[in-house]
Design an enzyme around this catalytic site. Structure first.
Site, PDB file in Angstrom:
ATOM      1  N   GLU A 166       0.800  -1.237   0.000  1.00 53.25           N
ATOM      2  CA  GLU A 166       0.000   0.000   0.000  1.00 53.25           C
ATOM      3  C   GLU A 166       0.828   1.280   0.000  1.00 53.25           C
ATOM      4  O   GLU A 166       0.570   2.191   0.785  1.00 53.25           O
ATOM      5  CB  GLU A 166      -0.948   0.001   1.205  1.00 53.25           C
ATOM      6  CG  GLU A 166      -1.876  -1.203   1.208  1.00 53.25           C
ATOM      7  CD  GLU A 166      -2.788  -1.261   2.424  1.00 53.25           C
ATOM      8  OE1 GLU A 166      -2.713  -0.360   3.278  1.00 53.25           O
ATOM      9  OE2 GLU A 166      -3.563  -2.231   2.521  1.00 53.25           O
ATOM     10  N   ASN A 208       2.103  -5.112  -3.226  1.00 48.03           N
ATOM     11  CA  ASN A 208       0.697  -5.411  -2.940  1.00 48.03           C
ATOM     12  C   ASN A 208      -0.061  -4.125  -2.640  1.00 48.03           C
ATOM     13  O   ASN A 208       0.424  -3.278  -1.869  1.00 48.03           O
ATOM     14  CB  ASN A 208       0.647  -6.343  -1.715  1.00 48.03           C
ATOM     15  CG  ASN A 208      -0.718  -6.941  -1.459  1.00 48.03           C
ATOM     16  OD1 ASN A 208      -1.316  -7.520  -2.360  1.00 48.03           O
ATOM     17  ND2 ASN A 208      -1.214  -6.806  -0.243  1.00 48.03           N
ATOM     18  N   HIS A 245     -10.552  -5.693  -2.456  1.00 47.53           N
ATOM     19  CA  HIS A 245     -11.630  -5.519  -1.467  1.00 47.53           C
ATOM     20  C   HIS A 245     -12.743  -4.733  -2.152  1.00 47.53           C
ATOM     21  O   HIS A 245     -12.612  -3.532  -2.393  1.00 47.53           O
ATOM     22  CB  HIS A 245     -11.127  -4.743  -0.253  1.00 47.53           C
ATOM     23  CG  HIS A 245     -10.069  -5.468   0.515  1.00 47.53           C
ATOM     24  ND1 HIS A 245     -10.315  -6.642   1.189  1.00 47.53           N
ATOM     25  CD2 HIS A 245      -8.758  -5.192   0.721  1.00 47.53           C
ATOM     26  CE1 HIS A 245      -9.200  -7.054   1.781  1.00 47.53           C
ATOM     27  NE2 HIS A 245      -8.240  -6.190   1.512  1.00 47.53           N
ATOM     28  N   GLU A 274      -6.349 -10.503  -1.496  1.00 43.10           N
ATOM     29  CA  GLU A 274      -7.177 -10.302  -0.297  1.00 43.10           C
ATOM     30  C   GLU A 274      -8.647 -10.193  -0.676  1.00 43.10           C
ATOM     31  O   GLU A 274      -9.383  -9.356  -0.149  1.00 43.10           O
ATOM     32  CB  GLU A 274      -6.731  -9.033   0.450  1.00 43.10           C
ATOM     33  CG  GLU A 274      -5.264  -9.033   0.825  1.00 43.10           C
ATOM     34  CD  GLU A 274      -4.838  -7.765   1.565  1.00 43.10           C
ATOM     35  OE1 GLU A 274      -5.707  -7.000   2.024  1.00 43.10           O
ATOM     36  OE2 GLU A 274      -3.618  -7.545   1.674  1.00 43.10           O
ATOM     37  N   ASP A 276     -12.399  -9.976  -1.128  1.00 43.12           N
ATOM     38  CA  ASP A 276     -13.717 -10.077  -0.489  1.00 43.12           C
ATOM     39  C   ASP A 276     -14.656  -9.117  -1.206  1.00 43.12           C
ATOM     40  O   ASP A 276     -14.229  -8.096  -1.745  1.00 43.12           O
ATOM     41  CB  ASP A 276     -13.681  -9.846   1.032  1.00 43.12           C
ATOM     42  CG  ASP A 276     -12.934  -8.600   1.464  1.00 43.12           C
ATOM     43  OD1 ASP A 276     -12.771  -7.667   0.650  1.00 43.12           O
ATOM     44  OD2 ASP A 276     -12.514  -8.555   2.634  1.00 43.12           O
TER      45      ASP A 276
HETATM   46  O1  G3I Z   1      -6.168  -8.812  18.681  1.00 44.20           O
HETATM   47  C1  G3I Z   1      -6.527  -7.528  19.211  1.00 44.20           C
HETATM   48  C2  G3I Z   1      -7.389  -7.694  20.438  1.00 44.20           C
HETATM   49  O2  G3I Z   1      -6.645  -8.352  21.445  1.00 44.20           O
HETATM   50  C3  G3I Z   1      -7.862  -6.325  20.888  1.00 44.20           C
HETATM   51  O3  G3I Z   1      -8.748  -6.489  21.966  1.00 44.20           O
HETATM   52  C4  G3I Z   1      -8.553  -5.615  19.768  1.00 44.20           C
HETATM   53  C5  G3I Z   1      -8.964  -4.195  20.166  1.00 44.20           C
HETATM   54  O4  G3I Z   1      -8.950  -3.303  19.106  1.00 44.20           O
HETATM   55  O5  G3I Z   1      -7.681  -5.501  18.673  1.00 44.20           O
HETATM   56  C6  G3I Z   1      -7.282  -6.761  18.176  1.00 44.20           C
HETATM   57  O6  G3I Z   1      -6.425  -6.554  17.074  1.00 44.20           O
HETATM   58  C7  G3I Z   1      -7.052  -6.154  15.872  1.00 44.20           C
HETATM   59  C8  G3I Z   1      -6.647  -7.142  14.786  1.00 44.20           C
HETATM   60  O7  G3I Z   1      -7.151  -6.720  13.541  1.00 44.20           O
HETATM   61  C9  G3I Z   1      -7.146  -8.562  15.058  1.00 44.20           C
HETATM   62  O8  G3I Z   1      -8.523  -8.581  15.032  1.00 44.20           O
HETATM   63  C10 G3I Z   1      -6.557  -4.772  15.503  1.00 44.20           C
HETATM   64  O9  G3I Z   1      -7.045  -3.836  16.435  1.00 44.20           O
HETATM   65  C11 G3I Z   1      -7.031  -4.400  14.139  1.00 44.20           C
HETATM   66  O10 G3I Z   1      -6.435  -3.183  13.751  1.00 44.20           O
HETATM   67  C12 G3I Z   1      -6.638  -5.466  13.150  1.00 44.20           C
HETATM   68  O11 G3I Z   1      -7.214  -5.146  11.904  1.00 44.20           O
HETATM   69  C13 G3I Z   1      -6.575  -5.744  10.802  1.00 44.20           C
HETATM   70  C14 G3I Z   1      -6.206  -4.678   9.798  1.00 44.20           C
HETATM   71  O12 G3I Z   1      -5.627  -5.270   8.649  1.00 44.20           O
HETATM   72  C15 G3I Z   1      -5.212  -3.700  10.374  1.00 44.20           C
HETATM   73  O13 G3I Z   1      -4.784  -2.812   9.439  1.00 44.20           O
HETATM   74  C16 G3I Z   1      -7.518  -6.739  10.178  1.00 44.20           C
HETATM   75  O14 G3I Z   1      -7.720  -7.847  11.054  1.00 44.20           O
HETATM   76  C17 G3I Z   1      -6.930  -7.261   8.861  1.00 44.20           C
HETATM   77  O15 G3I Z   1      -7.903  -8.015   8.179  1.00 44.20           O
HETATM   78  C18 G3I Z   1      -6.533  -6.099   7.992  1.00 44.20           C
HETATM   79  O16 G3I Z   1      -5.930  -6.611   6.820  1.00 44.20           O
HETATM   80  C19 G3I Z   1      -5.564  -5.626   5.864  1.00 44.20           C
HETATM   81  C20 G3I Z   1      -4.336  -6.131   5.150  1.00 44.20           C
HETATM   82  O17 G3I Z   1      -3.314  -6.403   6.057  1.00 44.20           O
HETATM   83  C21 G3I Z   1      -3.852  -5.128   4.102  1.00 44.20           C
HETATM   84  N1  G3I Z   1      -4.917  -4.784   3.196  1.00 44.20           N
HETATM   85  C22 G3I Z   1      -6.137  -4.328   3.818  1.00 44.20           C
HETATM   86  C23 G3I Z   1      -6.648  -5.370   4.801  1.00 44.20           C
HETATM   87  C24 G3I Z   1      -7.971  -4.959   5.372  1.00 44.20           C
HETATM   88  O18 G3I Z   1      -7.835  -3.803   6.146  1.00 44.20           O
END
Ligand code: G3I
Length: 471
Positions: A166, A208, A245, A274, A276
């Protein structure tokens, strides 16, 4: 594993491509060449029939959910860690690396016979706190150290790395995104790629991004120009990932296949990384089908990964964007993806996974025609196996001109740990350890020329993939 029966079926398909030449006819020929009983009953089996993978993002914390891991194991053969290999996860404190969750996913994948896409080595987002406020040379060095350490830790276990994620801005500028990494100098991306190549020469290295699906968008053009520049200067890039996405505000573009094909024609693999699509029912199913169809129409679109297993696992759960509902049932979108995969597609060059000793005929096989980037004729590269020994095998490539061409370029891509030990009949260059580029001059329509090489296979009998472009 690919069975000998599969290998032969794909070989037959590719031989038909050789006969008919052009893309549209090739797609029809491949469809006809795959018998009804070849239909895969899972996403990974159906994708494999076309030489591609079908993957999913996995969250380590969900692996002990039997429904989740059961679906993941049954349907997918390429695994991406959704968050566990990102910078904040792997280097929470500077120079203190934590691979526990990433390793959990990699081990699960490998124990179940799956490959892994690494995600992601360098990104403006999800940086650990210590990195977020860094700048200049110290940030550049910290980033490069991170790339080196993480790629070295996973060396030999990664099919492809998202080296940089990105880095381009949304909107109409087509320019790089402002970030602390970008402010270290415009060459930060190529520096990251060179560090990744040095650390794990066997992994494909990808750029990516998202919102790069529509060919007419400035961001797509910006990334395209960077990849073209990297290829022209020998920066080690092997693939481009399209996150994909989609939702109602950002639907699947009608020119998606054009985008994938134009990038592939730069000499890189393309992968949907990725996927969806928010929505439900037949509308969602049709859009999924369109994405799969676009990938299948491009020989170098090597695989598709969806960003999660069930709707309830998604980062956009309320948009129900995945192929399984919250209870793990197959959705209409699943069926449309499976059917589309089973309708066949342009074979991925070199993905016949051919054990040369099991090809009964030794007849030449062919890769689909790669259209030249600008007008004029095109060329077809046909691979045929030569002699085989315990430690090495010979390969022969015939380049045939479809129309008059003034020059041609063939790219021979080896699989890890193969190495070429001899080349004859051609001048070769080596943009990467396992990538050989051979160029030649003018050929009249229908004329052909050939070259050969010896591969020290190191136990991997997979045929090299060959692509050809002409001008
Ligand atoms: O695991 C913690 C948990 O312990 C805590 O209580 C909670 C509170 O906010 O956060 C949890 O972590 C979160 C994590 O996902 C797991 O669920 C993070 O806050 C959250 O920021 C994180 O989001 C991820 C996101 O990237 C971050 O940028 C998404 O799961 C993930 O699907 C997403 O993936 C990205 C790719 O890497 C890049 N392209 C876009 C894609 C979608 O945003």
């Amino acid at each position: 594993m690919t069975t000998p029966r599969h290998r032969h079926r794909r070989t037959d398909s590719r031989r038909m491509v050789a006969v008919v030449g052009g893309f549209a006819a090739a797609a029809i020929a491949v469809t006809l060449a795959i018998p009804a009983q070849a239909a895969g009953s899972t996403l990974q089996a159906a994708a494999k029939e076309t030489g591609r993978y079908f993957g999913t993002a996995i969250a380590a914390s969900r692996l002990n959910d039997g429904t989740y891991s059961g679906i993941a194991n049954r349907e997918f053969n390429m695994i991406t860690a959704e968050n566990e290999m990102k910078m904040d996860a792997t280097e929470p404190n500077q120079n203190q690396f934590n691979y526990s969750s990433g390793d959990q996913i990699v081990n699960w994948a490998r124990n179940n016979g799956k490959q892994v896409r690494g995600h992601a080595l360098a990104w403006h987002s999800q940086q650990p706190g210590w990195m977020q406020n860094m700048s200049g040379t110290s940030l550049r060095n910290a980033m490069l150290n991170h790339v080196t350490q993480v790629a070295t830790h996973y060396k030999g276990k990664i099919y492809a790395w998202d080296v940089v994620n990105e880095a381009f801005a949304d909107g109409s500028s087509g320019a790089r995104r402002d970030s602390n990494l970008q402010r270290t100098g415009n060459d930060w991306i190529e520096a990251a790629f060179r560090a990744a190549r040095a650390a794990d020469p066997g992994a494909k290295l990808c750029y990516n991004d998202y919102n790069t699906d529509n060919w007419s968008h400035a961001k797509t053009q910006g990334v395209y120009n960077m990849v073209r520049d990297f290829k022209s200067r020998g920066v080690p890039i092997d693939c481009v990932g399209f996150q994909a996405h989609f939702n109602s505000g950002n639907p699947v573009p009608s020119n998606y296949d054009t985008t994938l094909r134009n990038f592939a024609n730069l000499g890189v693999d393309v992968q949907i990384t990725e996927l969806d699509i928010e929505g439900s029912g037949s509308s969602q199913a049709q859009q999924y089908q369109g994405v799969v169809q676009a990938c299948l129409s491009v020989a170098r679109c090597t695989g598709i990964t969806v960003w999660g297993v069930r709707d309830s696992d998604s980062w956009r759960a309320s948009g129900t964007p995945l192929l399984f509902d919250g209870s793990g049932n197959k959705k209409q979108a699943y069926t449309s993806v499976l059917n589309q995969l089973n309708s066949g597609g342009t074979p991925v060059p070199g993905e016949t996974t051919g054990n040369p000793t099991q090809n009964p005929t030794g007849n030449p096989t062919s890769n689909p025609t790669t259209p030249p980037p600008t007008g004029g004729g095109s060329c077809t590269a046909s691979y045929s196996e030569g002699q085989k020994w315990n430690d090495r095998f010979n390969g022969n490539v015939t380049i045939r001109a479809n129309g008059n061409i003034s020059s041609w370029t063939a790219t021979v891509q080896l699989q890890n740990p193969q190495l070429i030990s001899a080349v004859w009949g051609a001048q070769a260059s080596w943009p990467a350890q396992r990538t050989m580029v051979v160029t030649g001059g003018a050929l009249g329509s229908g004329q052909s020329t050939s070259f050969g090489f010896t591969v020290n296979h190191g136990g991997n009998w997979t045929w090299p993939s060959i692509s050809c472009s002409a001008s």
